[in-house]
Design an enzyme around this catalytic site. Sequence first.
Site, short mmCIF file in Angstrom:
data_model
loop_
_atom_site.label_atom_id
_atom_site.label_comp_id
_atom_site.label_asym_id
_atom_site.label_seq_id
_atom_site.Cartn_x
_atom_site.Cartn_y
_atom_site.Cartn_z
N GLY A 112 41.73 46.85 42.49
CA GLY A 112 40.98 46.34 41.20
C GLY A 112 40.20 46.25 40.66
CB SER A 172 40.42 49.85 36.59
OG SER A 172 41.03 48.90 36.24
CG ASN A 228 38.16 42.46 42.89
OD1 ASN A 228 37.54 41.47 42.47
ND2 ASN A 228 38.35 43.05 41.63
CB SER A 283 39.61 32.01 41.06
OG SER A 283 39.28 30.85 40.69
CE1 TYR A 322 43.99 33.90 38.71
CE2 TYR A 322 42.69 32.44 39.12
CZ TYR A 322 42.00 33.01 38.77
OH TYR A 322 41.25 34.38 38.77
CB ALA A 347 49.34 28.88 43.78
CE LYS A 361 41.92 35.48 42.51
NZ LYS A 361 42.14 36.52 43.05
P1 NAD Z 1 39.37 42.20 35.39
O1 NAD Z 1 40.37 42.19 34.32
O2 NAD Z 1 38.15 42.39 35.08
O3 NAD Z 1 40.10 43.21 36.28
C1 NAD Z 1 40.73 42.90 37.19
C2 NAD Z 1 41.06 44.18 37.85
O4 NAD Z 1 42.55 43.63 38.55
C3 NAD Z 1 41.32 45.48 37.04
O5 NAD Z 1 41.16 46.56 38.29
C4 NAD Z 1 42.94 45.59 36.71
O6 NAD Z 1 43.68 46.60 36.40
C5 NAD Z 1 43.43 45.17 38.35
N1 NAD Z 1 44.47 44.21 38.63
C6 NAD Z 1 45.13 42.90 38.15
N2 NAD Z 1 46.72 42.98 37.77
C7 NAD Z 1 46.95 43.89 39.10
C8 NAD Z 1 48.02 44.45 39.73
N3 NAD Z 1 49.59 43.75 38.99
N4 NAD Z 1 47.90 45.58 40.08
C9 NAD Z 1 47.16 46.62 39.97
N5 NAD Z 1 45.76 46.26 39.47
C10 NAD Z 1 45.98 45.20 38.60
O7 NAD Z 1 38.78 40.86 36.06
P2 NAD Z 1 38.17 40.60 36.93
O8 NAD Z 1 37.60 38.93 36.61
O9 NAD Z 1 36.85 41.44 37.11
O10 NAD Z 1 38.93 40.10 38.53
C11 NAD Z 1 38.40 40.49 39.63
C12 NAD Z 1 39.04 39.33 40.17
O11 NAD Z 1 38.00 38.76 40.70
C13 NAD Z 1 40.45 38.93 40.64
O12 NAD Z 1 41.02 38.42 41.30
C14 NAD Z 1 40.40 37.90 39.93
O13 NAD Z 1 41.49 36.53 40.26
C15 NAD Z 1 38.68 36.80 40.14
N6 NAD Z 1 38.29 35.32 39.50
C16 NAD Z 1 37.75 36.72 38.27
C17 NAD Z 1 36.92 35.12 37.22
C18 NAD Z 1 36.48 35.04 36.62
O14 NAD Z 1 36.48 34.37 36.00
N7 NAD Z 1 36.65 36.30 35.04
C19 NAD Z 1 37.04 34.09 37.87
C20 NAD Z 1 37.85 33.57 39.14
C21 NAD Z 1 37.85 34.83 40.44
#
Ligand code: NAD
Length: 232
Positions: A8, A10, A72, A124, A137, A139, A141
């Site tokens: 993840g 990208s 991630n 998270s 979500y 659960a 995490k």
């Molecule tokens: P984002 O949407 O910018 O990035 C998510 C990444 O995961 C992307 O590269 C996407 O292509 C990839 N991805 C998602 N679902 C996928 C799937 N089914 N198959 C393959 N790739 C997949 O989000 P982010 O905020 O950078 O999130 C990254 C991590 O951090 C996640 O696990 C998210 O749950 C966690 N997180 C984010 C936050 C927040 O506030 N943004 C808070 C707590 C935890």
Amino acid sequence: MKNVLITGSSSGIGKIAAEKLKAEGYNVFQTGRKKLDIENYLSIDLSDPKNVNKLYNYVKENFGEIDILINNAGEYLYSPIDKMKLDETIKIFNSNFISHYYLTSLVVPYMKQKKFGRIVNIASISGVVGEANASLYSATKSAYFGFSKSLALELAEYNITINSISPGWVETPLTNAALNEQEKMETLDVVPQKRFVEPVEIANLIKYLISDSAKGITGQNINLCAGLTCGC
Ligand code: NAD
């Protein structure tokens, strides 16, 4: 130099972490749902854990064995439980946890052989405390906490550490999709530091947890949440 796989990466946290670790001299392999024409990258859908075999084999053939795994990739879902369908429930659990559990199982044998490994899960604070209408979500995490503690014990003698980082609200495409501008302002109102966590703060903590300085930290979860889990 060590090989790192960040799922993840990208966009959002993963992308910034990849940039940071590359700048530190790590060899980094990235994945994401988007098709991107960049070096050491594979577009892969992790909602089907069978694709993990494809990812692992591709990385092994084209990049090398993995010393450091950053679990991630993940999707947020805000939905009351009575609106949830079974298919969607399974897909989110697969993307956020099962595929990463399976990927970890594939990279661990090499780490054990090398007597070195670092695994960091991006969980998270929704898994640390509850979040109404995000029970699935949450659960997916919190699953990382039992996983990390158990695996930390199992792998401790091999110099392999496994830890989780639990971000609070981070300004990324995920957050921008989940909250409109009004909701963002309301959210910041309840964050003690009155700000979103920056992706680079998560990247810096990843950098520390995979470093030699953090070799004694294993089985832990660190909340990086601008104070959100401290109480009110
Ligand atoms: P984002 O949407 O910018 O990035 C998510 C990444 O995961 C992307 O590269 C996407 O292509 C990839 N991805 C998602 N679902 C996928 C799937 N089914 N198959 C393959 N790739 C997949 O989000 P982010 O905020 O950078 O999130 C990254 C991590 O951090 C996640 O696990 C998210 O749950 C966690 N997180 C984010 C936050 C927040 O506030 N943004 C808070 C707590 C935890």
